[in-house]
Design a protein around this motif. Structure first.
Motif, PDB file in Angstrom:
ATOM      1  N   ILE A 152     -40.585 -14.505 -53.265  1.00 48.81           N
ATOM      2  CA  ILE A 152     -40.325 -14.570 -51.819  1.00 48.81           C
ATOM      3  C   ILE A 152     -41.617 -14.633 -51.007  1.00 48.81           C
ATOM      4  O   ILE A 152     -41.746 -15.487 -50.127  1.00 48.81           O
ATOM      5  CB  ILE A 152     -39.391 -13.422 -51.365  1.00 48.81           C
ATOM      6  N   PRO A 153     -42.636 -13.785 -51.292  1.00 47.70           N
ATOM      7  CA  PRO A 153     -43.869 -13.884 -50.499  1.00 47.70           C
ATOM      8  C   PRO A 153     -44.637 -15.198 -50.718  1.00 47.70           C
ATOM      9  O   PRO A 153     -45.467 -15.570 -49.900  1.00 47.70           O
ATOM     10  CB  PRO A 153     -44.709 -12.706 -50.990  1.00 47.70           C
ATOM     11  N   PRO A 184     -44.983 -27.039 -48.458  1.00 47.01           N
ATOM     12  CA  PRO A 184     -46.291 -26.923 -47.835  1.00 47.01           C
ATOM     13  C   PRO A 184     -46.712 -25.478 -47.652  1.00 47.01           C
ATOM     14  O   PRO A 184     -47.898 -25.186 -47.578  1.00 47.01           O
ATOM     15  CB  PRO A 184     -46.122 -27.622 -46.486  1.00 47.01           C
ATOM     16  N   SER A 185     -45.763 -24.556 -47.612  1.00 44.14           N
ATOM     17  CA  SER A 185     -46.123 -23.158 -47.441  1.00 44.14           C
ATOM     18  C   SER A 185     -46.104 -22.394 -48.763  1.00 44.14           C
ATOM     19  O   SER A 185     -46.159 -21.180 -48.766  1.00 44.14           O
ATOM     20  CB  SER A 185     -45.185 -22.495 -46.427  1.00 44.14           C
ATOM     21  N   TYR A 186     -46.033 -23.110 -49.901  1.00 44.92           N
ATOM     22  CA  TYR A 186     -46.073 -22.448 -51.201  1.00 44.92           C
ATOM     23  C   TYR A 186     -47.473 -21.933 -51.431  1.00 44.92           C
ATOM     24  O   TYR A 186     -48.453 -22.660 -51.371  1.00 44.92           O
ATOM     25  CB  TYR A 186     -45.674 -23.414 -52.319  1.00 44.92           C
ATOM     26  N   ASP A 187     -47.608 -20.650 -51.669  1.00 41.92           N
ATOM     27  CA  ASP A 187     -48.908 -20.036 -51.903  1.00 41.92           C
ATOM     28  C   ASP A 187     -48.869 -19.266 -53.212  1.00 41.92           C
ATOM     29  O   ASP A 187     -48.444 -18.110 -53.247  1.00 41.92           O
ATOM     30  CB  ASP A 187     -49.260 -19.101 -50.746  1.00 41.92           C
ATOM     31  N   GLY A 230     -42.788 -16.391 -46.899  1.00 42.79           N
ATOM     32  CA  GLY A 230     -42.045 -15.144 -47.056  1.00 42.79           C
ATOM     33  C   GLY A 230     -40.933 -14.954 -46.040  1.00 42.79           C
ATOM     34  O   GLY A 230     -40.423 -13.851 -45.878  1.00 42.79           O
ATOM     35  N   ARG A 231     -40.539 -16.026 -45.348  1.00 44.33           N
ATOM     36  CA  ARG A 231     -39.541 -15.917 -44.273  1.00 44.33           C
ATOM     37  C   ARG A 231     -38.102 -16.005 -44.749  1.00 44.33           C
ATOM     38  O   ARG A 231     -37.175 -15.738 -43.980  1.00 44.33           O
ATOM     39  CB  ARG A 231     -39.779 -17.010 -43.224  1.00 44.33           C
ATOM     40  N   PHE A 232     -37.872 -16.452 -46.017  1.00 40.18           N
ATOM     41  CA  PHE A 232     -36.512 -16.689 -46.490  1.00 40.18           C
ATOM     42  C   PHE A 232     -36.264 -16.019 -47.843  1.00 40.18           C
ATOM     43  O   PHE A 232     -37.156 -15.929 -48.667  1.00 40.18           O
ATOM     44  CB  PHE A 232     -36.245 -18.199 -46.627  1.00 40.18           C
ATOM     45  N   ARG A 233     -35.029 -15.613 -48.067  1.00 40.02           N
ATOM     46  CA  ARG A 233     -34.640 -14.990 -49.338  1.00 40.02           C
ATOM     47  C   ARG A 233     -34.292 -16.007 -50.409  1.00 40.02           C
ATOM     48  O   ARG A 233     -34.217 -15.689 -51.584  1.00 40.02           O
ATOM     49  CB  ARG A 233     -33.471 -14.038 -49.113  1.00 40.02           C
ATOM     50  N   GLY A 234     -34.045 -17.241 -49.996  1.00 39.24           N
ATOM     51  CA  GLY A 234     -33.654 -18.325 -50.884  1.00 39.24           C
ATOM     52  C   GLY A 234     -33.187 -19.489 -50.039  1.00 39.24           C
ATOM     53  O   GLY A 234     -33.576 -19.597 -48.880  1.00 39.24           O
ATOM     54  N   GLN A 235     -32.347 -20.327 -50.611  1.00 39.47           N
ATOM     55  CA  GLN A 235     -31.820 -21.471 -49.873  1.00 39.47           C
ATOM     56  C   GLN A 235     -30.307 -21.502 -49.926  1.00 39.47           C
ATOM     57  O   GLN A 235     -29.708 -21.120 -50.920  1.00 39.47           O
ATOM     58  CB  GLN A 235     -32.342 -22.796 -50.457  1.00 39.47           C
ATOM     59  N   LYS A 236     -29.734 -21.997 -48.834  1.00 45.66           N
ATOM     60  CA  LYS A 236     -28.315 -22.326 -48.768  1.00 45.66           C
ATOM     61  C   LYS A 236     -28.271 -23.838 -48.623  1.00 45.66           C
ATOM     62  O   LYS A 236     -28.847 -24.387 -47.679  1.00 45.66           O
ATOM     63  CB  LYS A 236     -27.653 -21.643 -47.574  1.00 45.66           C
ATOM     64  N   GLN A 237     -27.623 -24.506 -49.597  1.00 49.42           N
ATOM     65  CA  GLN A 237     -27.706 -25.962 -49.676  1.00 49.42           C
ATOM     66  C   GLN A 237     -26.340 -26.640 -49.624  1.00 49.42           C
ATOM     67  O   GLN A 237     -25.364 -26.141 -50.174  1.00 49.42           O
ATOM     68  CB  GLN A 237     -28.381 -26.378 -50.988  1.00 49.42           C
ATOM     69  N   LYS A 238     -26.329 -27.815 -49.005  1.00 51.90           N
ATOM     70  CA  LYS A 238     -25.195 -28.736 -49.059  1.00 51.90           C
ATOM     71  C   LYS A 238     -25.601 -29.806 -50.065  1.00 51.90           C
ATOM     72  O   LYS A 238     -26.703 -30.340 -50.023  1.00 51.90           O
ATOM     73  CB  LYS A 238     -24.945 -29.348 -47.684  1.00 51.90           C
ATOM     74  N   TRP A 239     -24.710 -30.102 -51.022  1.00 48.67           N
ATOM     75  CA  TRP A 239     -25.021 -31.047 -52.097  1.00 48.67           C
ATOM     76  C   TRP A 239     -24.226 -32.326 -51.943  1.00 48.67           C
ATOM     77  O   TRP A 239     -23.063 -32.295 -51.498  1.00 48.67           O
ATOM     78  CB  TRP A 239     -24.740 -30.405 -53.458  1.00 48.67           C
ATOM     79  N   PHE A 240     -24.844 -33.438 -52.347  1.00 47.80           N
ATOM     80  CA  PHE A 240     -24.235 -34.760 -52.263  1.00 47.80           C
ATOM     81  C   PHE A 240     -24.366 -35.464 -53.615  1.00 47.80           C
ATOM     82  O   PHE A 240     -25.451 -35.485 -54.198  1.00 47.80           O
ATOM     83  CB  PHE A 240     -24.925 -35.605 -51.186  1.00 47.80           C
ATOM     84  N   GLY A 264     -47.817  -9.508 -54.402  1.00 44.79           N
ATOM     85  CA  GLY A 264     -46.814  -8.549 -53.994  1.00 44.79           C
ATOM     86  C   GLY A 264     -45.410  -9.082 -54.128  1.00 44.79           C
ATOM     87  O   GLY A 264     -45.194 -10.232 -54.481  1.00 44.79           O
ATOM     88  N   SER A 265     -44.494  -8.207 -53.874  1.00 46.33           N
ATOM     89  CA  SER A 265     -43.090  -8.583 -53.841  1.00 46.33           C
ATOM     90  C   SER A 265     -42.438  -7.681 -52.813  1.00 46.33           C
ATOM     91  O   SER A 265     -43.060  -6.775 -52.290  1.00 46.33           O
ATOM     92  CB  SER A 265     -42.442  -8.441 -55.218  1.00 46.33           C
ATOM     93  N   ILE A 266     -41.206  -7.969 -52.539  1.00 46.52           N
ATOM     94  CA  ILE A 266     -40.473  -7.125 -51.616  1.00 46.52           C
ATOM     95  C   ILE A 266     -39.315  -6.509 -52.376  1.00 46.52           C
ATOM     96  O   ILE A 266     -38.962  -6.968 -53.462  1.00 46.52           O
ATOM     97  CB  ILE A 266     -40.007  -7.917 -50.378  1.00 46.52           C
ATOM     98  N   ASP A 267     -38.743  -5.462 -51.809  1.00 45.94           N
ATOM     99  CA  ASP A 267     -37.608  -4.857 -52.514  1.00 45.94           C
ATOM    100  C   ASP A 267     -36.319  -5.564 -52.121  1.00 45.94           C
ATOM    101  O   ASP A 267     -36.271  -6.371 -51.193  1.00 45.94           O
ATOM    102  CB  ASP A 267     -37.546  -3.339 -52.286  1.00 45.94           C
ATOM    103  N   ARG A 268     -35.266  -5.289 -52.851  1.00 48.59           N
ATOM    104  CA  ARG A 268     -33.979  -5.970 -52.668  1.00 48.59           C
ATOM    105  C   ARG A 268     -33.449  -5.781 -51.245  1.00 48.59           C
ATOM    106  O   ARG A 268     -32.931  -6.715 -50.641  1.00 48.59           O
ATOM    107  CB  ARG A 268     -32.973  -5.448 -53.709  1.00 48.59           C
ATOM    108  N   ALA A 269     -33.578  -4.575 -50.686  1.00 49.85           N
ATOM    109  CA  ALA A 269     -33.078  -4.329 -49.326  1.00 49.85           C
ATOM    110  C   ALA A 269     -33.815  -5.199 -48.307  1.00 49.85           C
ATOM    111  O   ALA A 269     -33.188  -5.753 -47.398  1.00 49.85           O
ATOM    112  CB  ALA A 269     -33.223  -2.851 -48.969  1.00 49.85           C
ATOM    113  N   GLU A 270     -35.129  -5.340 -48.456  1.00 50.78           N
ATOM    114  CA  GLU A 270     -35.892  -6.210 -47.557  1.00 50.78           C
ATOM    115  C   GLU A 270     -35.441  -7.667 -47.709  1.00 50.78           C
ATOM    116  O   GLU A 270     -35.285  -8.376 -46.723  1.00 50.78           O
ATOM    117  CB  GLU A 270     -37.390  -6.134 -47.865  1.00 50.78           C
TER     118      GLU A 270
END
Length: 178
Positions: A101-102, A4-7, A107-117, A12-18
């Protein structure tokens, strides 16, 4: 559930450190197997390229991973006739490309950490409905376990390789195509 927050217009983009200062979004994924040990994959509706993936999505506040996996599977595919076979040993993470990311999750997350089933589909294919209210996919098919890394977007390839490695003994022991 869809993003729902996909825009797609966010620029823009952010740098690796951010990016490295941002947390991972917690999520789940489902490796859904048919009786012949083929894996359900579906083509994303929001991608210009042929990006296929397995059902996956975020964990809601206060929700445990397994109920989230059942919910995401039902929301994205209509499927409820399943049997749980296995759970990934670890949480598996992927990082988004810096320019995405933006555009995702505000733009709040760098990616996902997932549990798989891994789950066995016990129903009839008529149960599969990817055209629900939060439609994420345009088409679906069954794929062999070994072809999964070639179907996914490049930034998720390593995660899918790890899934193949972890779940292969469970699946290939049952005679899956390679």
């Amino acid at each position: 559930m869809s993003h729902p927050s996909y825009d797609p217009t966010a620029s823009g983009s952010i740098d690796r450190a951010e990016a490295e200062r941002l947390p991972y979004r917690l999520g789940v994924g489902v490796l859904l197997l048919d009786p012949g040990n083929r894996v359900f994959v579906a083509q994303r509706a929001d991608m210009k390229t042929a990006a296929w993936q397995m059902p996956q999505g975020g964990i809601d506040q206060g929700e445990a991973p397994l109920p989230a996996a059942y919910r995401e599977l039902q929301e994205e595919t209509g499927v409820t006739s399943v049997e749980l076979l296995a759970e990934s040993r670890d949480w598996l993470a992927y990082d988004l490309p810096l320019d995405l990311i933006p555009k995702l999750w505000g733009g709040r997350f760098r990616g996902q950490k997932q549990k798989w089933f891994a789950m066995r589909f016990l129903g009839d294919e008529s149960e599969i409905d990817i055209f629900g209210p939060d439609q994420e996919f345009t088409t679906w098919r069954w794929a062999s376990l070994r072809e999964l890394p070639q179907l996914i977007v490049p930034f998720k390839v390593e995660l899918y390789r790890r899934l193949v490695e972890e779940f292969a003994p469970l699946i290939e022991g049952g005679g899956a195509a390679q």
